[in-house]
Design a protein around this motif. Sequence first.
Motif, PDB file in Angstrom:
ATOM      1  N   ARG A 169      34.654  16.109  15.259  1.00 47.16           N
ATOM      2  CA  ARG A 169      35.081  16.424  16.723  1.00 47.16           C
ATOM      3  C   ARG A 169      33.866  17.338  17.447  1.00 47.16           C
ATOM      4  O   ARG A 169      33.563  17.071  18.587  1.00 47.16           O
ATOM      5  CB  ARG A 169      36.352  16.937  16.804  1.00 47.16           C
ATOM      6  N   ALA A 228      45.257  24.850   7.575  1.00 49.04           N
ATOM      7  CA  ALA A 228      45.143  23.641   8.354  1.00 49.04           C
ATOM      8  C   ALA A 228      43.857  22.788   7.893  1.00 49.04           C
ATOM      9  O   ALA A 228      43.909  21.372   7.726  1.00 49.04           O
ATOM     10  CB  ALA A 228      44.925  24.073   9.787  1.00 49.04           C
ATOM     11  N   LEU A 237      49.793  16.540  12.765  1.00 46.98           N
ATOM     12  CA  LEU A 237      49.912  15.902  11.608  1.00 46.98           C
ATOM     13  C   LEU A 237      50.818  15.860  10.393  1.00 46.98           C
ATOM     14  O   LEU A 237      51.305  14.831  10.263  1.00 46.98           O
ATOM     15  CB  LEU A 237      48.388  15.790  10.921  1.00 46.98           C
ATOM     16  N   HIS A 238      51.104  16.978  10.248  1.00 47.84           N
ATOM     17  CA  HIS A 238      52.234  17.388   9.294  1.00 47.84           C
ATOM     18  C   HIS A 238      53.610  16.736   9.949  1.00 47.84           C
ATOM     19  O   HIS A 238      54.324  16.008   9.177  1.00 47.84           O
ATOM     20  CB  HIS A 238      52.399  18.942   8.993  1.00 47.84           C
ATOM     21  N   ARG A 284      46.089  20.180  15.513  1.00 50.25           N
ATOM     22  CA  ARG A 284      46.082  18.849  14.964  1.00 50.25           C
ATOM     23  C   ARG A 284      46.615  18.704  13.622  1.00 50.25           C
ATOM     24  O   ARG A 284      47.466  17.839  13.056  1.00 50.25           O
ATOM     25  CB  ARG A 284      44.540  18.216  14.929  1.00 50.25           C
ATOM     26  N   ALA A 285      46.584  19.904  12.818  1.00 53.20           N
ATOM     27  CA  ALA A 285      46.946  19.744  11.551  1.00 53.20           C
ATOM     28  C   ALA A 285      48.620  19.970  11.689  1.00 53.20           C
ATOM     29  O   ALA A 285      49.352  19.186  10.783  1.00 53.20           O
ATOM     30  CB  ALA A 285      46.345  21.069  10.746  1.00 53.20           C
ATOM     31  N   THR A 312      42.094  22.585  15.607  1.00 55.43           N
ATOM     32  CA  THR A 312      42.283  22.367  14.485  1.00 55.43           C
ATOM     33  C   THR A 312      43.414  22.441  14.060  1.00 55.43           C
ATOM     34  O   THR A 312      44.234  21.541  13.024  1.00 55.43           O
ATOM     35  CB  THR A 312      41.175  22.991  13.601  1.00 55.43           C
ATOM     36  N   ILE A 313      44.098  23.624  14.099  1.00 55.56           N
ATOM     37  CA  ILE A 313      45.228  23.991  13.888  1.00 55.56           C
ATOM     38  C   ILE A 313      46.326  23.245  14.110  1.00 55.56           C
ATOM     39  O   ILE A 313      47.280  22.958  13.607  1.00 55.56           O
ATOM     40  CB  ILE A 313      45.623  25.538  13.919  1.00 55.56           C
ATOM     41  N   ASN A 370      40.387  13.832  12.637  1.00 59.33           N
ATOM     42  CA  ASN A 370      40.959  15.287  12.676  1.00 59.33           C
ATOM     43  C   ASN A 370      39.869  16.518  12.094  1.00 59.33           C
ATOM     44  O   ASN A 370      40.174  17.454  12.216  1.00 59.33           O
ATOM     45  CB  ASN A 370      42.332  15.211  11.757  1.00 59.33           C
ATOM     46  N   ARG A 396      54.156  14.569  11.809  1.00 62.61           N
ATOM     47  CA  ARG A 396      54.065  12.968  11.915  1.00 62.61           C
ATOM     48  C   ARG A 396      54.434  12.467  10.661  1.00 62.61           C
ATOM     49  O   ARG A 396      55.287  11.621  10.588  1.00 62.61           O
ATOM     50  CB  ARG A 396      52.640  12.496  12.362  1.00 62.61           C
ATOM     51  N   HIS A 397      53.891  13.094   9.592  1.00 61.76           N
ATOM     52  CA  HIS A 397      54.192  12.706   8.114  1.00 61.76           C
ATOM     53  C   HIS A 397      55.567  12.659   7.940  1.00 61.76           C
ATOM     54  O   HIS A 397      56.161  12.058   7.202  1.00 61.76           O
ATOM     55  CB  HIS A 397      53.108  13.228   7.193  1.00 61.76           C
ATOM     56  N   VAL A 425      45.857  30.612   8.508  1.00 63.88           N
ATOM     57  CA  VAL A 425      46.581  29.461   8.984  1.00 63.88           C
ATOM     58  C   VAL A 425      45.362  28.405   9.256  1.00 63.88           C
ATOM     59  O   VAL A 425      45.541  26.934   9.010  1.00 63.88           O
ATOM     60  CB  VAL A 425      47.495  29.742  10.093  1.00 63.88           C
ATOM     61  N   TYR A 426      44.181  28.835   9.706  1.00 65.30           N
ATOM     62  CA  TYR A 426      43.089  27.768   9.745  1.00 65.30           C
ATOM     63  C   TYR A 426      42.745  27.314   8.682  1.00 65.30           C
ATOM     64  O   TYR A 426      42.350  25.958   8.543  1.00 65.30           O
ATOM     65  CB  TYR A 426      41.993  28.455  10.519  1.00 65.30           C
ATOM     66  N   TYR A 460      44.859  20.897   4.787  1.00 66.91           N
ATOM     67  CA  TYR A 460      45.972  19.926   5.006  1.00 66.91           C
ATOM     68  C   TYR A 460      44.929  18.783   5.486  1.00 66.91           C
ATOM     69  O   TYR A 460      45.037  17.592   5.185  1.00 66.91           O
ATOM     70  CB  TYR A 460      46.805  20.565   5.990  1.00 66.91           C
ATOM     71  N   ILE A 461      44.112  18.954   6.352  1.00 69.20           N
ATOM     72  CA  ILE A 461      43.216  17.832   7.232  1.00 69.20           C
ATOM     73  C   ILE A 461      42.473  17.353   5.832  1.00 69.20           C
ATOM     74  O   ILE A 461      42.426  15.998   6.083  1.00 69.20           O
ATOM     75  CB  ILE A 461      42.487  18.497   8.338  1.00 69.20           C
ATOM     76  N   PRO A 503      37.101  18.722  11.797  1.00 70.28           N
ATOM     77  CA  PRO A 503      36.446  19.566  13.032  1.00 70.28           C
ATOM     78  C   PRO A 503      35.068  19.322  13.102  1.00 70.28           C
ATOM     79  O   PRO A 503      34.416  19.364  14.182  1.00 70.28           O
ATOM     80  CB  PRO A 503      36.811  21.136  12.560  1.00 70.28           C
TER      81      PRO A 503
END
Lengths: 188, 414
Positions: B172, B114, A86-87, A82-83, A79-80, B167, A89-90, B110-111, B117-118, B169
């Motif tokens: 997925r 994240a 993604l950041h 991918r985030a 997850t981290i 994206n 990429r933006h 950080v999780y 953000y997602i 979780p």
Amino acid sequence: MASTFLSLRKTRLPFRVGQTPVRHAGGQEINTSDPRKDLIRRVLYPTNIRNRASPTGTWLPDVGRRLQRAIPSVQAHETIERAWFLHQRHARRRRQAEAEKKFQCMWNAMEKLRELSPRLYEEANKGEDPRARSPAETEIWKSLKKSERRAFDSRIRGLFPRELRPPTDTPPTGGWNYDYQPTLRSSS
Amino acid sequence: MFSLRRATRAYAGLARARGNATLQNSSQNVEITTPPPPPASTSAKSESVQTEPSDTAKQSPANPSSTKENVEESTNTKKRGRVWPTKRPSITLDRPRQYSRPIGVGALPVYDEALTYIKRDSKLRKEELEEYKSLLQRAESAPDWNPADIERLRDKIRILEIQSEVNLPSVRWKARNGLADLNQTVYRHLIEQRWREEGALDLLMERIYQMNVVPDMLPEMHPSFDLRVNFPEPPPQSTVLRNRTKRKYQKIEPGVFLLPEQTRKPPMMYTTVFHTEPRLYTMLMVDLDVPDLENQTYQTYLHWLQPNVSLSTFSQSPIPLTTTHTKYIPPHPQKGTHYHRYVLLFVPQAHATERMQIPVPTDEERLGFNYREFAEQYGLDAGRGGGAFMWREVWDETVSKIYQDVLNKLICGL
């Protein structure tokens, strides 16, 4: 030929050829009076038990603990990641869009110039040699001293400065020059 | 010093041999309370919406269960001996499980960042998706839009549908643990990605290319859907049980050797198709290595042919084929020949909805069947998509029975 395949299917290969027993010798130091014998024995019969980390860390006994500490959860790690991607990429897309817009504005401006004045358009499109000296600069250059001329020539726009020292493993033997004074150079 | 291998400490003995440390050994030294989660393995069988027989579903270990009992178990290890971690029953559509966070709020900042953000990105994509959907609605009703633009709009909508959820979780996790809803684009995308990138398709194509199916039978093959073939298991070792046990159908790996008695009856074919609209495929099964004595070479034999098989994401799996266009003749590799390669192929027909009329080939026409000519005649192109599978067989005493029962009937019965 079919018979070989049939026979292969039926045979069972043994786990160990010769069925020799494997000895797990510990690092027992049998100290005799003769150190040469000890050395020979140590070389001929090294320990079989491997439970220390290899010198370069390719095998570690506590690799599980280390992995667990670094990545406590595979799902969270993914997850981290991918985030973060993604950041990135933006950010990249924003940068590319900005650069595209700037390029488009420049293009439009040059098109307009071409319509209005072809001569100025030609001038604007000419490549520029950063080392070239304009007539005014040449006048200044003639009046300078030798060291000042060198300093003047060493700074070219778009190129690294000539005084740049390449990095070395050790500092210079002369030490740091605390009394450095930059030679006067006129700004072009 | 000798260290005897004790049977009860077999696992510890294995750890002594050079290999990576087990997680059980290492966690004793650490103050962490939660045991490391087992890796999520792929559950290739149980992701489709339709129910599948339980014997084909793989075990998929779930997230770690209650941590307390595992910690207690690990502290008692020294006294009781090795305690194996217990597994919860595998997740299937019949036994679904709620998604829950892998780690608690605040455990890893950080999780949490994240996730925020997602989620924000997902919300923005969904808003964009709504705009595009309304635009598509207007475009479809308006006559002045050209179809290429409408197609581009549809593609954009499909991409946004995937991007808005891929994206997350929870999505997925569901895709990986057999709870994918194939009605939704994002799950179809994730399952297809897994089939293509995590080795299943690679294995199939490796076997196809290594066994030279590609130049021998057809020039190009690019499968577009996942085809899984199940044949009954081989007979048990003991001759007593041979006729007393019912043979269960088992998953077959592409390229392996099968016994002729396993392939006596047609297989069960499971599919995961990634297009929602039904398309027509032609199914055929050929043997590539039948000897041709006159020309001192090999020819192909057509075992099975069924055109106009309709497949989509929601079509029945396994494929229901009770009576087929061309009767199924079981594989019968001849004695003294090298192993025979059998290829099961689903080729997309030229028109996805137009049914084809193919004359039933006679028994003489089955031998010397030329796939390339057949494909050219009926406009079949395996390079455009489809599904494929292959296996190999060698002569066995049971092949004689096939010759007696099936093939002699073909000759005598006419």
